[in-house]
Motif scaffolding. Sequence first.
Motif, PDB file in Angstrom:
ATOM      1  N   ILE A 271     -15.177  28.854  47.370  1.00 47.92           N
ATOM      2  CA  ILE A 271     -14.900  27.413  47.298  1.00 47.92           C
ATOM      3  C   ILE A 271     -14.325  26.929  48.629  1.00 47.92           C
ATOM      4  O   ILE A 271     -13.704  27.697  49.362  1.00 47.92           O
ATOM      5  N   GLY A 272     -14.590  25.667  48.964  1.00 48.95           N
ATOM      6  CA  GLY A 272     -14.023  25.034  50.155  1.00 48.95           C
ATOM      7  C   GLY A 272     -13.167  23.838  49.763  1.00 48.95           C
ATOM      8  O   GLY A 272     -12.883  23.624  48.585  1.00 48.95           O
ATOM      9  N   ILE A 273     -12.765  23.064  50.749  1.00 51.04           N
ATOM     10  CA  ILE A 273     -11.918  21.900  50.506  1.00 51.04           C
ATOM     11  C   ILE A 273     -12.655  20.627  50.930  1.00 51.04           C
ATOM     12  O   ILE A 273     -13.641  20.699  51.649  1.00 51.04           O
ATOM     13  N   PRO A 274     -12.171  19.454  50.494  1.00 51.73           N
ATOM     14  CA  PRO A 274     -12.718  18.201  51.036  1.00 51.73           C
ATOM     15  C   PRO A 274     -12.198  18.035  52.465  1.00 51.73           C
ATOM     16  O   PRO A 274     -11.204  17.354  52.698  1.00 51.73           O
ATOM     17  N   PHE A 275     -12.854  18.684  53.422  1.00 52.21           N
ATOM     18  CA  PHE A 275     -12.348  18.819  54.797  1.00 52.21           C
ATOM     19  C   PHE A 275     -12.103  17.459  55.453  1.00 52.21           C
ATOM     20  O   PHE A 275     -11.011  17.194  55.967  1.00 52.21           O
ATOM     21  N   GLU A 276     -13.119  16.590  55.398  1.00 47.77           N
ATOM     22  CA  GLU A 276     -12.979  15.295  56.079  1.00 47.77           C
ATOM     23  C   GLU A 276     -11.839  14.470  55.485  1.00 47.77           C
ATOM     24  O   GLU A 276     -11.152  13.741  56.194  1.00 47.77           O
ATOM     25  N   ARG A 277     -11.655  14.593  54.196  1.00 42.84           N
ATOM     26  CA  ARG A 277     -10.571  13.879  53.538  1.00 42.84           C
ATOM     27  C   ARG A 277      -9.221  14.301  54.094  1.00 42.84           C
ATOM     28  O   ARG A 277      -8.341  13.469  54.343  1.00 42.84           O
ATOM     29  N   PHE A 278      -9.034  15.600  54.301  1.00 43.79           N
ATOM     30  CA  PHE A 278      -7.765  16.083  54.861  1.00 43.79           C
ATOM     31  C   PHE A 278      -7.610  15.689  56.330  1.00 43.79           C
ATOM     32  O   PHE A 278      -6.519  15.388  56.781  1.00 43.79           O
ATOM     33  N   VAL A 279      -8.715  15.670  57.070  1.00 46.16           N
ATOM     34  CA  VAL A 279      -8.647  15.204  58.465  1.00 46.16           C
ATOM     35  C   VAL A 279      -8.176  13.747  58.482  1.00 46.16           C
ATOM     36  O   VAL A 279      -7.253  13.378  59.209  1.00 46.16           O
ATOM     37  N   GLN A 280      -8.808  12.920  57.643  1.00 48.09           N
ATOM     38  CA  GLN A 280      -8.436  11.499  57.603  1.00 48.09           C
ATOM     39  C   GLN A 280      -6.980  11.302  57.193  1.00 48.09           C
ATOM     40  O   GLN A 280      -6.255  10.508  57.791  1.00 48.09           O
ATOM     41  N   LEU A 281      -6.558  12.057  56.187  1.00 50.98           N
ATOM     42  CA  LEU A 281      -5.156  11.973  55.751  1.00 50.98           C
ATOM     43  C   LEU A 281      -4.215  12.310  56.905  1.00 50.98           C
ATOM     44  O   LEU A 281      -3.224  11.621  57.153  1.00 50.98           O
ATOM     45  N   SER A 282      -4.526  13.380  57.634  1.00 54.61           N
ATOM     46  CA  SER A 282      -3.615  13.801  58.701  1.00 54.61           C
ATOM     47  C   SER A 282      -3.677  12.847  59.890  1.00 54.61           C
ATOM     48  O   SER A 282      -2.726  12.754  60.661  1.00 54.61           O
ATOM     49  N   GLU A 283      -4.791  12.126  60.052  1.00 57.32           N
ATOM     50  CA  GLU A 283      -4.861  11.129  61.135  1.00 57.32           C
ATOM     51  C   GLU A 283      -3.965   9.937  60.871  1.00 57.32           C
ATOM     52  O   GLU A 283      -3.401   9.356  61.782  1.00 57.32           O
ATOM     53  N   LYS A 284      -3.832   9.573  59.590  1.00 63.20           N
ATOM     54  CA  LYS A 284      -3.054   8.356  59.312  1.00 63.20           C
ATOM     55  C   LYS A 284      -1.634   8.639  58.803  1.00 63.20           C
ATOM     56  O   LYS A 284      -0.810   7.734  58.769  1.00 63.20           O
ATOM     57  N   ALA A 285      -1.337   9.879  58.439  1.00 61.20           N
ATOM     58  CA  ALA A 285      -0.024  10.175  57.852  1.00 61.20           C
ATOM     59  C   ALA A 285       1.102  10.013  58.874  1.00 61.20           C
ATOM     60  O   ALA A 285       1.035  10.582  59.957  1.00 61.20           O
ATOM     61  N   PRO A 286       2.140   9.223  58.537  1.00 64.18           N
ATOM     62  CA  PRO A 286       3.281   9.116  59.448  1.00 64.18           C
ATOM     63  C   PRO A 286       4.066  10.433  59.496  1.00 64.18           C
ATOM     64  O   PRO A 286       3.960  11.250  58.585  1.00 64.18           O
ATOM     65  N   THR A 287       4.842  10.602  60.577  1.00 66.00           N
ATOM     66  CA  THR A 287       5.667  11.808  60.715  1.00 66.00           C
ATOM     67  C   THR A 287       6.562  11.957  59.488  1.00 66.00           C
ATOM     68  O   THR A 287       7.146  10.991  59.015  1.00 66.00           O
ATOM     69  N   PHE A 288       6.618  13.156  58.981  1.00 63.30           N
ATOM     70  CA  PHE A 288       7.414  13.412  57.779  1.00 63.30           C
ATOM     71  C   PHE A 288       8.537  14.377  58.126  1.00 63.30           C
ATOM     72  O   PHE A 288       9.600  14.383  57.529  1.00 63.30           O
ATOM     73  N   LEU A 289       8.276  15.199  59.160  1.00 63.88           N
ATOM     74  CA  LEU A 289       9.259  16.192  59.627  1.00 63.88           C
ATOM     75  C   LEU A 289      10.064  15.593  60.768  1.00 63.88           C
ATOM     76  O   LEU A 289       9.496  15.174  61.771  1.00 63.88           O
ATOM     77  N   ASN A 290      11.363  15.547  60.617  1.00 63.73           N
ATOM     78  CA  ASN A 290      12.179  15.134  61.751  1.00 63.73           C
ATOM     79  C   ASN A 290      13.019  16.317  62.193  1.00 63.73           C
ATOM     80  O   ASN A 290      14.053  16.603  61.626  1.00 63.73           O
ATOM     81  N   MET A 291      12.523  16.999  63.215  1.00 60.10           N
ATOM     82  CA  MET A 291      13.156  18.242  63.650  1.00 60.10           C
ATOM     83  C   MET A 291      13.388  18.117  65.154  1.00 60.10           C
ATOM     84  O   MET A 291      12.573  17.510  65.847  1.00 60.10           O
TER      85      MET A 291
END
Length: 503
Positions: A271-291
Amino acid sequence: SMGNKKRDINGPLIVVSNRLPFVLSKNSDGELVRKQSAGGLVTAVAPVVVECKGTWIGWSGSFDLKPGDPIPESDPEDKAPTAGLKSNQIIPVHIDKSEFEEFYNGCCNGTFWPLFHSMPDRANFVSKDWKTYCRVNDKFADCTLDALRNVIKTLDEAGNHDTVPLVWIHDYQLLTTATKIRQVCEEENLRCKLGFFLHIPFPSWDIMRLLPWDDQVLQGMLAYDFAAFHIEDYCLNFIDCCCRRLGCRVDRTNMLVELAGRTIQVKALPIGIPFERFVQLSEKAPTFLNMPDDVKVILGVDRLDYTKGLVHRILAFEKFLEKYPDFHEKVVLLQISVPSRTDVKEYKQLKDETELLIGRINGRFSKPNWSPIRYIYGCLSQEQLAALYRDCAVALVTPLRDGMNLVAKEFVACQIRTPGVLILSPFAGAGGTMHEALLVNPYELDEMANVLNRALKMPLDERELRMTQLRHREQLLDVNYWMTSFFSSMGALKDEDEGPPKT
Ligand code: GDG
């Protein structure tokens, strides 16, 4: 991706899984409403069921839905992949509380889950639970048969006597569902093709033979026309069990099993993943880690399950802190543990054990402005998850045993900025294909500590090379590719002369 090339299936589709692709729950007015569930399977399969006007059969996730109650339509605002599923495409299987306890907590998660992950010491064999399992599987079969009769009636009325309905059944909760479906289909002369996919490992014969009902399970799985597993090892284990327990004639090269004059095709379909969906999510996701800039994050994401190797991972991280003190205040292990099967005793114990261990290690190494482990017991949104996958330096995916493991694949999809490193267990199905990861035996704690050190010191060009190849493969072999391969392998695609999709 390869799988995005649209190929139509050649018959009406009925998907059967333990859970419907959404859960029903009561809102503040006491009405049942749909709540979306975000698994990769749902993301991939739901749009196909919508498009081909297929049917989905499963448990609604709610004991409040009673036989005869209407399934709510989706909210007009709903943007989930299941939004296009009309309520007449949904057949709920009704399971009451006590049945659920014996079927799901007892047999599925108390027997099959540990046994199929080759952890027989954790498996319970309770004949009452097994009987309920069979009864509930027969309920799924009855619902599937109702759907089949309807679909065939419609086909026949339209003169489509050669069109064969496709039934796609999922996972270890439904190992014996096909037994009754096949029997009734023969009695009533109903036509259909039965396909099965197992999402967890299939164990070797010396583990399988511990199951008191091994023959009935194997016969149930051989009632399908086509049975697929993530990797070749699981296929060969299954074929071996059929041969040794049932005396079936088998062909290991072509992966065929014969029982009572019928031939069952077996196949490895990772099985694989919805690859493009995860790419799109990571392109628009704001920073969540403040380190701080000089602190690297090592990420772990799992359902809280003993197969995922969490205790070993944390102990290895402790070894790493002992052995490589230069990394103190320079790394943080961020572990996300999603609550799972919380009414099963083993899972409650694991939660306690994990929390105790993390407390001890943080107590041992913390400084006023730094603790080595951050721990979240809860669920994040997919966007938050994508941000973490994108921004961490190392992903630690170290299950003791895992059918495939999608976290490893989602991590590489989201690595769209400075590449990090994937550390992966060879005992996950994903370990068989993701060669450019650093593979490490999760039972070897010292070695895990060393590999972590190596990952954190790996030069950028090496990280880039490895990550590029990992991402390329997952982009090509995504979840749509997997689904198309499944239909193709069961001879369920139109224009079959084009042959199966090629890698
Ligand atoms: C079974 C097999 C096989 C995790 N935390 C959050 C979250 N997740 C999502 C991940 C991923 C999924 O859960 C976990 O998938 P895995 O494949 O890692 O593991 P299982 O749940 O055990 O799945 C496995 C799989 O079936 C498919 O065949 O790979 O071997 O055991 O998708 O993203 N999702 C959200 N918040 C979280 O905090 N939203």
